[in-house]
Design an enzyme around this catalytic site. Structure first.
Site, PDB file in Angstrom:
ATOM      1  N   CYS A   2       0.826  -1.208   0.000  1.00 49.00           N
ATOM      2  CA  CYS A   2       0.000   0.000   0.000  1.00 49.00           C
ATOM      3  C   CYS A   2       0.862   1.262   0.000  1.00 49.00           C
ATOM      4  O   CYS A   2       1.866   1.335   0.702  1.00 49.00           O
ATOM      5  CB  CYS A   2      -0.958   0.050   1.160  1.00 49.00           C
ATOM      6  N   ARG A  27       6.252  -1.561  -4.158  1.00 47.61           N
ATOM      7  CA  ARG A  27       5.783  -2.084  -2.872  1.00 47.61           C
ATOM      8  C   ARG A  27       4.747  -3.192  -3.045  1.00 47.61           C
ATOM      9  O   ARG A  27       4.437  -3.909  -2.115  1.00 47.61           O
ATOM     10  CB  ARG A  27       5.189  -0.949  -2.037  1.00 47.61           C
ATOM     11  N   TRP A  73      -3.001  -2.896  -1.530  1.00 46.86           N
ATOM     12  CA  TRP A  73      -2.772  -4.340  -1.477  1.00 46.86           C
ATOM     13  C   TRP A  73      -3.901  -4.904  -0.642  1.00 46.86           C
ATOM     14  O   TRP A  73      -4.052  -4.585   0.528  1.00 46.86           O
ATOM     15  CB  TRP A  73      -1.415  -4.613  -0.846  1.00 46.86           C
ATOM     16  N   ASN A 102      -3.360   3.162   4.784  1.00 45.25           N
ATOM     17  CA  ASN A 102      -2.523   1.969   4.883  1.00 45.25           C
ATOM     18  C   ASN A 102      -2.726   1.370   6.258  1.00 45.25           C
ATOM     19  O   ASN A 102      -2.817   2.096   7.250  1.00 45.25           O
ATOM     20  CB  ASN A 102      -1.036   2.318   4.726  1.00 45.25           C
ATOM     21  N   GLY A 103      -2.721   0.033   6.342  1.00 42.72           N
ATOM     22  CA  GLY A 103      -2.842  -0.613   7.639  1.00 42.72           C
ATOM     23  C   GLY A 103      -4.141  -1.374   7.784  1.00 42.72           C
ATOM     24  O   GLY A 103      -4.852  -1.648   6.807  1.00 42.72           O
ATOM     25  N   GLU A 481      16.258 -20.150   1.315  1.00 43.26           N
ATOM     26  CA  GLU A 481      16.137 -18.879   0.595  1.00 43.26           C
ATOM     27  C   GLU A 481      16.000 -19.112  -0.907  1.00 43.26           C
ATOM     28  O   GLU A 481      15.232 -18.430  -1.588  1.00 43.26           O
ATOM     29  CB  GLU A 481      17.352 -17.993   0.911  1.00 43.26           C
ATOM     30  N   LYS A 485      12.800 -17.892  -3.187  1.00 40.24           N
ATOM     31  CA  LYS A 485      12.919 -17.042  -4.369  1.00 40.24           C
ATOM     32  C   LYS A 485      12.203 -17.665  -5.564  1.00 40.24           C
ATOM     33  O   LYS A 485      11.524 -16.979  -6.318  1.00 40.24           O
ATOM     34  CB  LYS A 485      14.398 -16.804  -4.712  1.00 40.24           C
ATOM     35  N   GLU A 488       8.408 -17.446  -5.066  1.00 40.95           N
ATOM     36  CA  GLU A 488       7.922 -16.064  -5.056  1.00 40.95           C
ATOM     37  C   GLU A 488       7.671 -15.523  -6.454  1.00 40.95           C
ATOM     38  O   GLU A 488       6.660 -14.869  -6.695  1.00 40.95           O
ATOM     39  CB  GLU A 488       8.947 -15.150  -4.372  1.00 40.95           C
ATOM     40  N   HIS A 504      13.788 -39.224   5.602  1.00 39.39           N
ATOM     41  CA  HIS A 504      12.739 -39.134   6.615  1.00 39.39           C
ATOM     42  C   HIS A 504      11.435 -38.560   6.058  1.00 39.39           C
ATOM     43  O   HIS A 504      10.620 -38.042   6.814  1.00 39.39           O
ATOM     44  CB  HIS A 504      13.222 -38.302   7.800  1.00 39.39           C
ATOM     45  N   LYS A 603       6.136  -5.515  -1.148  1.00 38.03           N
ATOM     46  CA  LYS A 603       7.531  -5.318  -0.778  1.00 38.03           C
ATOM     47  C   LYS A 603       7.710  -5.125   0.720  1.00 38.03           C
ATOM     48  O   LYS A 603       8.542  -5.763   1.349  1.00 38.03           O
ATOM     49  CB  LYS A 603       8.100  -4.112  -1.537  1.00 38.03           C
TER      50      LYS A 603
END
Length: 608
Positions: A2, A27, A73, A102-103, A481, A485, A488, A504, A603
């Protein structure tokens, strides 16, 4: 996540608002809109990109000297035009109040019920619309006074910008838990959720504090704190963003930021001549002498940097280290060691869950805190005892790259500083580590030269639906990581495991259609890792191995190998993550996904 832009000027501010939204696109968002005072309140909203909104605005001839704009968003309500900001509230069938937000407003259902009984009709499913109607209901002819009353009834986290049909040269903003800045101009003033939105418009920025309400007008601004007392906040010259949105020769910001890592790490290490506590803050020597453990709190990619640091911290400094996902830590009842150093890690320094976890840790009795962050003016840096600033520069791509590697560098510096203070690092070892750190940018540049080989692998990955990533020891979090990536930005389902865990459970997934990416440095666990690789080959799995030059892993049927130029010891994770970033990037490129703005992601996650 946002974005807000607002302006009061003597010129048409629509181009300024739209340009600000473009600068905030990194963002992440799924709708956008703009509203101005144009003989009353007028707006345009879109569930497409800002470029489409710009076309709509041009067709409708939207202009004005006062206005607000937003990228949303979705949280409450699907991405739809009626849920897009700005939201209006009407009086006598004419729009009077416009709000962007925002929020998250936690008590919005209670307020929605109350306002519905008062006759307000809700056109959206958002929590934001209650703010517009509440301000309209409380409006007494003075927008500042009204907003001050309204925010006291809001529970949750928010940054808002509001303007009113009856006061055409005024925008009022407020923040609690979400960032908001003021931009100071000549005969014009601005609001934004991020100073980057105002780059090229003004470089004089005021960072609002928690609970501040700001009255923005043509001739100046006035700030009151949460007790409604007038306060002064110093303006800072912010000019670090001038080249941030220039792609140069790169196709995407993510690619650009991957290749900026040698420079970013060099900048992060600038001035480091020894492992001195002073670089973490004036009181670091005293704090470090008193701590006996480490508690790391972070989310997402930053959490993986924390897991990597656990291996370093325990092996080199001897300090017991716990690493927790911030959103989980804040809701449990942990055993508290008041002499543990709480380390919070965040690219933006505004990550809502990490900030809340930090606050919770303090409430539990933790006395010492340190932030590792990329933004000097962030809430996180202001709220910790100590800090270390990574100098990655602005990171625009949603998938973090250079922020991650600079966090690792900062955490390695912390490890060696603590090891030295604990008497576990002699002069010879210190000199060797310093030499290796200084060589990192050159070593990374050599790794980046592997891009053409990685592109060849990406075409094969783009045809897959699943992938496994394997690592051992220090490189298990690097495998995590790498998997993050890939999922994402390419939307390929990917999971990471310590290679010893294959038998396992995960081995059941391995077939010839399952690519298995293996991080294979020539360290103490290499022979164990080779055994795990044979388990994969015995089930027909295809191995894609990032190996060191001297690891003696040869390509063969079903084993594809790319060799990194050199083994880098304890700093190897920083080198090995880079080809995983490139693999994810080029796989996404081959699939045609929106690399810099992956679906459903933002973001900077400034809401819970």
């Amino acid at each position: 996540m946002c974005g807000i832009v607002g302006a009061v000027a003597q010129r048409d501010i629509v181009p300024v608002l739209l340009e600000g939204l473009k600068r905030l696109e990194y963002r992440g968002y799924d709708s956008c809109g703009v509203a101005v005072h144009q003989q009353g309140l007028k707006r345009s909203r879109s569930v497409s990109r800002v470029a489409e909104l710009e076309s709509q605005v041009a067709e409708s001839h939207l202009t004005g000297h006062t206005g607000i704009a937003h990228t949303r968003w979705a949280t409450h309500g699907a991405p739809a035009t009626n849920n897009a900001h700005p939201h209006f509230s009407s009086k006598n069938d004419e729009a009077r109040i416009a709000v962007v937000h925002n929020g998250i407003i936690e008590n919005y259902e209670e307020m929605r019920t109350e306002l519905t009984k008062l006759g307000y009709v809700f056109e959206s499913q958002t929590d934001t619309e209650v703010i517009a109607h509440l301000i309209n209901e409380l409006y007494d002819g003075d927008l500042l006074r009204t907003v001050q009353k309204a925010v006291k009834r809001l529970h949750g986290a928010f940054a808002i910008a509001v303007f009113c049909k009856d006061e055409p040269k005024r925008v009022v903003g407020a923040r609690l838990g979400c960032p908001l800045v003021v931009g100071i101009g000549q005969g014009e003033n601005f609001l934004a959720s991020d100073a980057m939105a105002l780059a090229g418009t003004t470089d004089q920025i005021i960072y609002l504090e928690e609970g501040d309400v700001v009255d923005v007008g043509l001739s100046g601004i006035s700030i009151t704190d949460r007790s409604d007392h007038k306060v002064s906040r110093a303006a800072q010259t912010v000019n670090a963003y001038s080249g941030a949105i220039d792609l140069g020769p790169y196709r995407h910001y993510m690619q650009k930021e991957i290749f900026e890592q040698p420079r970013a790490i060099g900048d992060t290490l600038e001035g480091i001549l020894s492992f001195s506590p002073d670089v973490f803050g004036a009181s670091a020597s005293k704090v470090f002498a008193e701590i006996n453990a480490i508690q790391i709190l972070a989310c997402g990619t930053s959490y993986y940097s924390g897991i990597t640091a656990k291996y370093w911290l325990e092996a080199l400094s001897g300090l017991p280290t716990q690493v927790e996902i911030a959103s989980e830590y804040r809701y449990r009842e942990p055993a508290v060691n008041p002499n543990a150093l709480v380390v919070v890690i965040s690219q933006s320094g505004e990550t809502a869950d990490t900030l809340a976890a930090l606050k919770y840790a303090k409430e539990l009795g933790h006395r010492y805190s340190l932030s590792i962050c990329n933004v000097a003016t962030s809430a996180m840096v202001r709220e910790t005892t100590l800090s270390y600033l990574t100098r990655a520069g602005v990171e625009i791509g949603v998938a973090s790259t250079k922020a991650f590697t600079t966090q690792l560098v900062a955490l390695f510096l912390l490890t060696l500083t603590l090891a030295k203070l604990k008497g576990r690092l002699d002069a010879k070892a210190e000199a060797a580590h310093l030499k290796n750190l200084r060589h990192l940018p050159a070593a990374l540049t050599a790794v980046l030269a592997l891009e053409p080989q990685i592109i060849g692998w990406a075409d094969a990955f783009a045809r897959k639906e699943n992938a496994l990533f394997l690592g051992r020891g220090l490189h298990y979090p690097i495998a995590l990581e790498g998997a993050l990536k890939l999922k994402e930005i390419s939307y390929i389902h990917a999971e990471a495991y310590p290679a010893g865990e294959l038998k396992h459970g995960p081995l059941a997934l391995v077939t010839e259609d399952m690519p298995v990416v293996t991080v294979a440095p020539n360290d103490a666990l290499i022979e164990k890792l080779k055994s795990n690789m044979q388990e994969v080959r015995a089930r027909g799995g295809q191995l894609y191995v990032f190996a060191d030059a001297d690891s003696r892993i040869a390509p063969s049927d079903g084993i594809h190998v790319i060799r990194l130029p050199e083994h880098y010891g304890l700093l190897s994770p920083i080198l090995h993550v880079v080809p995983l970033q490139l693999l994810a990037y080029h796989t996404a490129l081959a699939k045609g996904t929106d690399v810099d703005k992956p679906r459903n992601l933002a973001k900077s996650v400034t809401v819970e």
